[in-house]
Enzyme design. Structure first.
Site: not given
Ligand code: G3P
Length: 222
Positions: A85
């Site tokens: 990633k």
């Molecule tokens: O995979 C990306 C994701 O983990 C971001 O999520 O919930 O931290 O906005 P969040």
């Protein structure tokens, strides 16, 4: 539609693998820190519980081109079907292009616009992860941006798959499916919200109680 788990919690991965059909696991540096253990140990355990056909997406930590490329190669070599990633920075785009030219698997991440997504697709990445809830949080329409990206990639025929990320509720998941998003990576607690419906539980309680009253039995015995 691919349903990927956005977690580094091995117990959660094992649980949802039993309950649902899961296509893979994504992590990011923040997610890995939440396990409060050495990240290498956590990743080894995730690898040991995944089936060969399930994808694993692990994020690079370096921010310079050389470092991203080096980490991207290491991540690819951990296991088959494992994607590096890489955030959509200028250095990230350059590293994505280089890694794809050399045949490595890449998921572009931290994507906050359809423009970034299309440029990553042009670098040849396999997946692109736009952050739905984080877009909503800054007052822009995350659903509309990701729906645009899905439509643009489809219009030009890019094979890159959009894997929508950053979900806080089940409605956002539904909106992504309505937009034809080919993949979503969702944290276990939001997957729970997709499964749960209190009226289903009420209905099951009523079925059980009617059965017990009529036949004085707990189950269907033949
Ligand atoms: O995979 C990306 C994701 O983990 C971001 O999520 O919930 O931290 O906005 P969040």
């Amino acid at each position: 539609m691919e349903l990927i788990l956005d977690t580094a919690n091995v117990e959660a991965i094992k649980y949802y693998q039993q309950v649902l059909t899961i296509d893979g696991v994504t992590t990011n540096p923040t997610i890995l820190t939440k396990e409060n253990r050495d990240y290498r140990e956590v990743i080894q355990e995730i690898i040991s519980v995944l089936h060969e056909d399930q994808s694993l997406h692990i994020q690079v930590v370096s921010t310079d081109v050389e470092g991203i490329v080096k980490e991207g190669k290491v991540i690819n070599q951990l296991r088959k079907n494992t994607y590096a990633k890489i955030p959509c920075t200028k250095e990230g785009f350059q590293a994505m292009k280089q890694l794809k030219q050399e045949g490595y698997l890449v998921t572009a991440t931290a994507c906050y616009s359809a423009n970034q997504g299309v440029l990553a697709a042009k670098c040849g990445v396999d997946y692109i992860a736009p952050y739905l809830n984080r877009l909503d949080n800054i007052g822009v329409d995350g659903v509309a941006i990701i729906a645009d990206l899905v439509a643009i990639l489809d219009y030009y025929g890019y094979p890159t798959k959009v894997v929508a990320a950053s979900f806080k509720n089940a409605q956002q998941a539904l909106e992504m499916m309505k937009a034809g998003c080919p993949a979503m990576t969702i944290a276990p607690e939001v997957v729970d919200k997709m499964m749960e419906q209190s009226m289903t539980d009420d209905a099951v309680r009523a079925f059980s109680s009617d059965w017990k009253k009529a036949f004085n039995e707990e189950g269907f015995n033949w």
